[in-house]
Write a protein that holds these residues in place. Structure first.
Motif, short mmCIF file in Angstrom:
data_model
loop_
_atom_site.label_atom_id
_atom_site.label_comp_id
_atom_site.label_asym_id
_atom_site.label_seq_id
_atom_site.Cartn_x
_atom_site.Cartn_y
_atom_site.Cartn_z
N LEU A 178 66.57 -66.24 -37.20
CA LEU A 178 65.18 -66.29 -36.75
C LEU A 178 64.30 -66.92 -37.81
O LEU A 178 63.84 -68.04 -37.65
CB LEU A 178 64.64 -64.92 -36.37
CG LEU A 178 65.15 -64.32 -35.06
CD1 LEU A 178 64.65 -62.89 -34.92
CD2 LEU A 178 64.68 -65.15 -33.87
N ARG A 179 64.05 -66.20 -38.89
CA ARG A 179 63.25 -66.72 -40.00
C ARG A 179 63.73 -66.03 -41.27
O ARG A 179 64.28 -64.93 -41.19
CB ARG A 179 61.75 -66.41 -39.82
CG ARG A 179 61.11 -66.96 -38.57
CD ARG A 179 59.70 -66.40 -38.40
NE ARG A 179 59.68 -64.95 -38.41
CZ ARG A 179 59.97 -64.19 -37.37
NH1 ARG A 179 60.33 -64.73 -36.23
NH2 ARG A 179 59.93 -62.87 -37.47
N ILE B 207 64.87 -60.31 -40.57
CA ILE B 207 65.80 -59.22 -40.23
C ILE B 207 65.77 -58.17 -41.36
O ILE B 207 65.71 -56.97 -41.10
CB ILE B 207 67.24 -59.75 -40.04
CG1 ILE B 207 67.27 -60.90 -39.03
CG2 ILE B 207 68.18 -58.62 -39.63
CD1 ILE B 207 67.11 -60.54 -37.58
N PHE C 228 63.30 -55.28 -41.44
CA PHE C 228 63.51 -54.07 -40.64
C PHE C 228 64.70 -53.23 -41.13
O PHE C 228 65.16 -52.35 -40.42
CB PHE C 228 63.69 -54.43 -39.16
CG PHE C 228 62.40 -54.89 -38.54
CD1 PHE C 228 61.40 -53.97 -38.25
CD2 PHE C 228 62.16 -56.23 -38.28
CE1 PHE C 228 60.20 -54.38 -37.70
CE2 PHE C 228 60.96 -56.65 -37.74
CZ PHE C 228 59.97 -55.73 -37.45
N GLU D 207 57.00 -61.13 -44.24
CA GLU D 207 57.36 -60.64 -42.91
C GLU D 207 56.85 -59.22 -42.67
O GLU D 207 56.56 -58.84 -41.55
CB GLU D 207 58.87 -60.73 -42.69
CG GLU D 207 59.38 -62.16 -42.46
CD GLU D 207 59.06 -62.70 -41.05
OE1 GLU D 207 58.85 -61.88 -40.15
OE2 GLU D 207 59.01 -63.92 -40.89
N GLY E 263 50.46 -64.71 -44.77
CA GLY E 263 51.05 -66.04 -44.69
C GLY E 263 52.49 -66.01 -44.21
O GLY E 263 53.01 -64.96 -43.80
N ALA E 264 53.13 -67.17 -44.26
CA ALA E 264 54.52 -67.31 -43.79
C ALA E 264 55.16 -68.48 -44.52
O ALA E 264 54.48 -69.30 -45.13
CB ALA E 264 54.55 -67.54 -42.29
N MET E 265 56.50 -68.53 -44.44
CA MET E 265 57.23 -69.62 -45.06
C MET E 265 57.72 -70.61 -44.03
O MET E 265 58.24 -70.22 -42.98
CB MET E 265 58.45 -69.09 -45.82
CG MET E 265 58.11 -68.43 -47.13
SD MET E 265 57.37 -69.57 -48.30
CE MET E 265 56.95 -68.37 -49.58
N LEU E 266 57.57 -71.89 -44.35
CA LEU E 266 58.13 -72.96 -43.53
C LEU E 266 59.26 -73.60 -44.31
O LEU E 266 59.39 -73.42 -45.53
CB LEU E 266 57.05 -74.01 -43.24
CG LEU E 266 55.84 -73.54 -42.42
CD1 LEU E 266 54.74 -74.59 -42.48
CD2 LEU E 266 56.26 -73.28 -40.98
N ARG E 267 60.07 -74.39 -43.59
CA ARG E 267 61.11 -75.18 -44.24
C ARG E 267 60.48 -76.11 -45.28
O ARG E 267 59.38 -76.63 -45.07
CB ARG E 267 61.83 -75.99 -43.14
CG ARG E 267 63.15 -76.60 -43.50
CD ARG E 267 64.19 -75.61 -43.89
NE ARG E 267 64.57 -74.67 -42.85
CZ ARG E 267 65.56 -74.90 -41.98
NH1 ARG E 267 66.22 -76.02 -41.98
NH2 ARG E 267 65.89 -73.97 -41.11
N THR F 229 59.34 -79.29 -47.18
CA THR F 229 58.94 -80.55 -46.56
C THR F 229 60.09 -81.55 -46.49
O THR F 229 60.26 -82.24 -45.50
CB THR F 229 57.78 -81.18 -47.35
OG1 THR F 229 56.84 -80.16 -47.61
CG2 THR F 229 57.13 -82.29 -46.58
N LEU G 248 63.17 -80.88 -46.34
CA LEU G 248 64.26 -80.26 -45.57
C LEU G 248 65.49 -79.90 -46.39
O LEU G 248 66.48 -79.44 -45.84
CB LEU G 248 64.70 -81.17 -44.40
CG LEU G 248 63.70 -81.29 -43.26
CD1 LEU G 248 64.15 -82.35 -42.27
CD2 LEU G 248 63.54 -79.95 -42.55
N PHE H 26 52.75 -71.26 -46.21
CA PHE H 26 51.68 -71.65 -45.29
C PHE H 26 50.81 -70.46 -44.95
O PHE H 26 51.30 -69.34 -44.78
CB PHE H 26 52.27 -72.21 -43.98
CG PHE H 26 51.21 -72.49 -42.95
CD1 PHE H 26 50.51 -73.69 -42.97
CD2 PHE H 26 50.88 -71.53 -42.00
CE1 PHE H 26 49.50 -73.93 -42.05
CE2 PHE H 26 49.87 -71.77 -41.06
CZ PHE H 26 49.18 -72.98 -41.10
#
Lengths: 213, 81
Positions: free
Chosen positions: A33-34, A38, A41, A70, A76-80, A82, A84, A124
């Motif tokens: 997922l991200r 996981i 939780f 999470e 905020g959140a993490m993206l891949r 730039t 890749l 981000f």
């Protein structure tokens, strides 16, 4: 550093007796997922969240930072990245706020050389939250060049505003992508990471009885 | 019953994977590909229940775990047998 530590298994449900908690990197849950979604939780996390909400010091490194995002303990959140790719290299980060339990052994502008090793470190957050981070001095570390100048080319992963590490509004939870624990031992020529652990220790002394060295 | 869940990056969020795919399509000669956005598709098998409670359940799943609403949008379809 002369302190005792205890490894807590993810299936455990208590952090009783701890003075500080470190969420390490490692992706032991995979990145389904991200990153961190996981692990967030796993049974132990309720206790970690409670510990943080009561003011306990929590440091999240790399995947540990992603887990903190999470949980919502950090915004905020993490993206891949730039580009890749998985990036494994040494980076320079600038201490932007030295008035934190994690950086009080540094001064503002201090440049630390710390390694990164991640594919999803492209931090981000939306413009409103970013303004709040900036206004509250919650951006603790920014990627910079070796002279401490924050430039686009010193940003390894595309993070917004060159962010390498942030803290929560209360200042007791810090997440960063670089790995201070990988350069904190006397056997390494670079021990810049030690400053973060020394800072934590300094801020805990006086608050709690530390075992004699 | 089944739920089909689509998770996509929010508009305006840079999608380097989508961009790499777009460039690859262009390299292969597919002209006119203006943009590619990559997302996730999940199919969840559910025990039979009322459609509105299934929708509620799936919505909670998305909010809690399946999507990160800081960066992602989600939508879903419930398919009754």
């Amino acid at each position: 550093m002369g302190q005792s530590s205890h490894l807590i298994w993810h299936q455990e449900t208590s952090v009783q007796g701890m003075d500080a908690i470190l969420l390490p990197g490692g992706f032991s849950y995979g990145d389904y997922l991200r990153t961190g979604s996981i692990a967030r939780f796993s049974p132990i996390m309720e206790a970690v969240i409670q510990f943080a909400n009561q003011g306990g010091l929590v440091l999240g490194i790399c995947n540990g930072f992603q887990i903190l995002l999470e949980t919502g303990l950090l915004p905020g959140a993490m993206l891949r990245n730039t580009e890749l790719s998985f990036i494994c290299k040494e980076t320079y980060i600038r201490v932007e706020n030295a008035n934190t339990p994690f950086t009080k052994s540094c001064e503002v502008g201090k440049v630390l050389k710390l390694p990164i090793a991640h594919a999803d470190g492209n931090y981000f957050t939306n413009p409103v939250d970013l303004s709040a981070l900036q206004a509250n001095a919650q951006i603790v570390f920014r990627y910079c060049d070796r002279d401490g100048i924050v430039t686009p080319s010193s940003n390894p992963n595309g993070s917004i505003d060159n962010i390498a590490g942030i803290q929560n509004a209360q200042g007791n939870v810090l997440g960063l992508m670089p790995h201070p624990e990988r350069c904190a031992e006397p056997i390494f020529s670079n021990q810049d990471g030690r400053l973060i652990f020394e800072s934590m220790l300094t801020s805990l002394i006086g608050q709690i009885p530390l075992p004699a060295k | 019953m089944k739920a089909k869940i689509y998770i996509t990056l929010k508009n305006g969020i840079h999608d380097p994977q989508g961009r790499a795919i777009q460039q690859s399509l262009q390299t292969l000669g597919f002209e006119g590909v203006q943009d590619v956005r990559m997302g996730k598709f999940l199919e969840v098998d559910l025990q039979e229940m009322k459609k509105d409670s299934a929708e509620k359940t799936i919505n909670t799943m998305c909010q809690k775990l399946l999507a990160n609403t800081v960066i992602e949008d989600f939508r879903y379809e419930i398919i009754e047998n």
